[in-house]
Write an enzyme that holds these catalytic residues in place. Structure first.
Site, PDB file in Angstrom:
ATOM      1  CB  SER A   7      -4.359   5.775  -3.053  1.00 47.56           C
ATOM      2  OG  SER A   7      -4.673   4.788  -4.013  1.00 47.56           O
ATOM      3  CG  HIS A  32      -4.537   2.986   0.468  1.00 49.16           C
ATOM      4  ND1 HIS A  32      -5.183   2.455   1.561  1.00 49.16           N
ATOM      5  CD2 HIS A  32      -5.387   2.839  -0.580  1.00 49.16           C
ATOM      6  CE1 HIS A  32      -6.377   2.010   1.198  1.00 49.16           C
ATOM      7  NE2 HIS A  32      -6.526   2.229  -0.103  1.00 49.16           N
ATOM      8  CG  ASP A  34      -6.481   1.262  -3.718  1.00 53.91           C
ATOM      9  OD1 ASP A  34      -7.247   1.012  -2.773  1.00 53.91           O
ATOM     10  OD2 ASP A  34      -5.964   2.381  -3.907  1.00 53.91           O
ATOM     11  CG  MET A  36      -9.009  -2.557  -7.538  1.00 50.57           C
ATOM     12  SD  MET A  36      -9.645  -1.162  -8.470  1.00 50.57           S
ATOM     13  CE  MET A  36      -9.202   0.200  -7.383  1.00 50.57           C
ATOM     14  CG  HIS A  65      -8.746  -0.999  -0.038  1.00 53.30           C
ATOM     15  ND1 HIS A  65      -9.255   0.151  -0.609  1.00 53.30           N
ATOM     16  CD2 HIS A  65      -9.817  -1.785   0.229  1.00 53.30           C
ATOM     17  CE1 HIS A  65     -10.566   0.060  -0.686  1.00 53.30           C
ATOM     18  NE2 HIS A  65     -10.932  -1.106  -0.196  1.00 53.30           N
ATOM     19  CG  MET A  67     -11.480  -2.755  -3.309  1.00 50.57           C
ATOM     20  SD  MET A  67     -11.075  -1.197  -4.119  1.00 50.57           S
ATOM     21  CE  MET A  67      -9.324  -1.129  -3.769  1.00 50.57           C
ATOM     22  CG  MET A 136     -14.537   1.786   0.645  1.00 50.19           C
ATOM     23  SD  MET A 136     -12.861   2.289   0.193  1.00 50.19           S
ATOM     24  CE  MET A 136     -13.127   3.038  -1.422  1.00 50.19           C
ATOM     25  N   GLY A 141     -13.259   1.050  -6.721  1.00 47.28           N
ATOM     26  CA  GLY A 141     -12.975   0.622  -8.094  1.00 47.28           C
ATOM     27  C   GLY A 141     -12.114   1.583  -8.898  1.00 47.28           C
ATOM     28  CG  PHE A 142     -12.850   3.322 -11.485  1.00 48.05           C
ATOM     29  CD1 PHE A 142     -12.066   2.922 -12.563  1.00 48.05           C
ATOM     30  CD2 PHE A 142     -14.061   2.685 -11.271  1.00 48.05           C
ATOM     31  CE1 PHE A 142     -12.489   1.906 -13.416  1.00 48.05           C
ATOM     32  CE2 PHE A 142     -14.497   1.669 -12.109  1.00 48.05           C
ATOM     33  CZ  PHE A 142     -13.709   1.272 -13.196  1.00 48.05           C
ATOM     34  N   GLY A 143      -9.917   5.625  -8.940  1.00 50.01           N
ATOM     35  CA  GLY A 143      -9.463   6.846  -8.292  1.00 50.01           C
ATOM     36  C   GLY A 143     -10.169   8.039  -8.922  1.00 50.01           C
ATOM     37  N   GLY A 144      -9.983   9.198  -8.325  1.00 51.50           N
ATOM     38  CA  GLY A 144     -10.447  10.441  -8.923  1.00 51.50           C
ATOM     39  C   GLY A 144     -11.941  10.709  -8.851  1.00 51.50           C
ATOM     40  CG  ASP A 174      -9.636   4.579  -0.094  1.00 48.16           C
ATOM     41  OD1 ASP A 174      -9.288   5.459  -0.900  1.00 48.16           O
ATOM     42  OD2 ASP A 174      -9.454   3.359  -0.284  1.00 48.16           O
ATOM     43  N   GLY A 175     -11.230   7.855  -0.597  1.00 47.66           N
ATOM     44  CA  GLY A 175     -12.020   8.229  -1.763  1.00 47.66           C
ATOM     45  C   GLY A 175     -12.370   9.704  -1.786  1.00 47.66           C
ATOM     46  N   GLY A 176     -11.789  10.435  -2.755  1.00 41.92           N
ATOM     47  CA  GLY A 176     -12.125  11.845  -2.917  1.00 41.92           C
ATOM     48  C   GLY A 176     -11.622  12.747  -1.814  1.00 41.92           C
ATOM     49  N   GLY A 196      -5.311   9.631  -3.313  1.00 41.66           N
ATOM     50  CA  GLY A 196      -4.612   9.244  -4.534  1.00 41.66           C
ATOM     51  C   GLY A 196      -4.378  10.453  -5.411  1.00 41.66           C
ATOM     52  CB  SER A 197      -6.492  12.263  -7.850  1.00 44.35           C
ATOM     53  OG  SER A 197      -7.639  11.995  -7.099  1.00 44.35           O
TER      54      SER A 197
HETATM   55  C1  DX5 Z   1     -10.776   3.404  -4.868  1.00 44.35           C
HETATM   56  C2  DX5 Z   1      -9.517   3.190  -4.063  1.00 44.35           C
HETATM   57  C3  DX5 Z   1      -8.865   4.412  -3.577  1.00 44.35           C
HETATM   58  C4  DX5 Z   1      -8.443   5.398  -4.641  1.00 44.35           C
HETATM   59  C5  DX5 Z   1      -8.612   6.760  -4.055  1.00 44.35           C
HETATM   60  O1  DX5 Z   1     -11.424   2.198  -5.038  1.00 44.35           O
HETATM   61  O2  DX5 Z   1      -9.803   2.384  -2.927  1.00 44.35           O
HETATM   62  O3  DX5 Z   1      -7.774   4.114  -2.707  1.00 44.35           O
HETATM   63  O4  DX5 Z   1      -7.123   5.245  -5.067  1.00 44.35           O
HETATM   64  O5  DX5 Z   1      -8.334   7.681  -5.041  1.00 44.35           O
HETATM   65  P1  DX5 Z   1      -8.720   9.235  -4.894  1.00 44.35           P
HETATM   66  O6  DX5 Z   1      -8.003   9.731  -3.679  1.00 44.35           O
HETATM   67  O7  DX5 Z   1      -8.229   9.803  -6.157  1.00 44.35           O
HETATM   68  O8  DX5 Z   1     -10.216   9.288  -4.730  1.00 44.35           O
HETATM   69 ZN    ZN Z   2      -8.225   2.079  -1.375  1.00 43.15          ZN
END
Ligand code: DX5
Ligand code: ZN
Length: 221
Positions: A7, A32, A34, A36, A65, A67, A136, A141-144, A174-176, A196-197
């Site tokens: 991501s 990927h 994102d 927003m 993706h 959002m 999801m 909305g946010f990474g990490g 997707d997510g964590g 992502g992270s």
């Molecule tokens: C969150 C995004 C994700 C995000 C995942 O809304 O859709 O794609 O980048 O980030 P990590 O892998 O750090 O949770």
């Molecule tokens: Zn995403």
């Protein structure tokens, strides 16, 4: 085969082309992206212009993706930008089946996703129109953020329904996602891991992608 989708929310935007190269060299299958709008989710990222710039640097699958509250309005922009897979949220106030049909007509693969609080059954009637179903595993909305373990049961239920309907829909999560849970999510039926992270951590992209793939691949045969 399990696919890894870094991501770019966690990428270094000062050197986007270089980040694309590193992700290619790491052997990732998808990029990927994102999108927003500050309305559907509180954060704002980037739009079709950036997708188009990335398209010019790579042949990797661009997994976009959305959002955003009004995906229908921007669908053509993302098609023209060179998007391969376009994923929309089922919570938008638009006719989602019609949107999915439009995505396919625009020669993209169609994806649908939902917030962690939306019942997974919302995806079931859409499955015949889908190439990809995205779970999801954090609030969008946010990474990490931390992986929500309830996502595993959701993945299993989705997988069972895809099998029941005898369809070929790829399941993405997707997510964590990282080495700690890659194994579990694959076991639950997921084929595409967005991270992502966990991918961009310390800039060690190749090492991180390999570690996630190895963790996932323990049952990947
Ligand atoms: C969150 C995004 C994700 C995000 C995942 O809304 O859709 O794609 O980048 O980030 P990590 O892998 O750090 O949770
Ligand atoms: Zn995403």
């Amino acid at each position: 085969m399990i696919k890894i989708a870094p991501s770019f929310l966690s990428a270094d935007f000062r050197t986007l082309e270089n980040q694309v190269r590193l992700v290619e060299e790491a052997g990732a299958e998808y990029i990927h992206l994102d999108i927003m709008d500050g309305h559907f989710v509180p954060n704002i990222t980037f739009g079709a212009l950036v997708v188009e710039a990335i398209r010019k640097t790579t042949d990797l699958v661009l997994d976009v993706h959305l959002m955003i509250s009004e995906p229908g309005k921007y669908l053509k922009d993302f098609a023209d930008a060179g998007t391969d897979i376009l994923t929309v949220h089922v919570e938008v106030e638009e006719d989602v089946p019609a949107l999915l049909d439009r995505i396919r007509k625009a020669n993209m693969k169609a994806g649908a996703t939902l917030r962690p609080g939306t019942g997974i059954e919302a995806l079931f009637p859409l499955l015949p129109r889908l190439d990809l179903a995205l779970i999801m595993s954090v609030e969008p909305g946010f990474g990490g953020q931390s992986f929500m373990p309830a996502s595993l049961g959701r993945a299993r239920a989705l997988k069972a329904e895809i099998v029941r309907q005898e369809l070929d829909v790829e399941i993405e999560i997707d997510g964590g996602i990282g080495v700690e849970n890659a194994h579990q999510v694959v076991e639950a039926g997921v084929q595409v891991l967005v991270a992502g992270s966990a991918v961009f951590r310390d800039g060690a992209i190749a090492k991180n992608v390999q570690a996630i793939r190895e963790a996932a691949g323990r049952i990947d045969e």
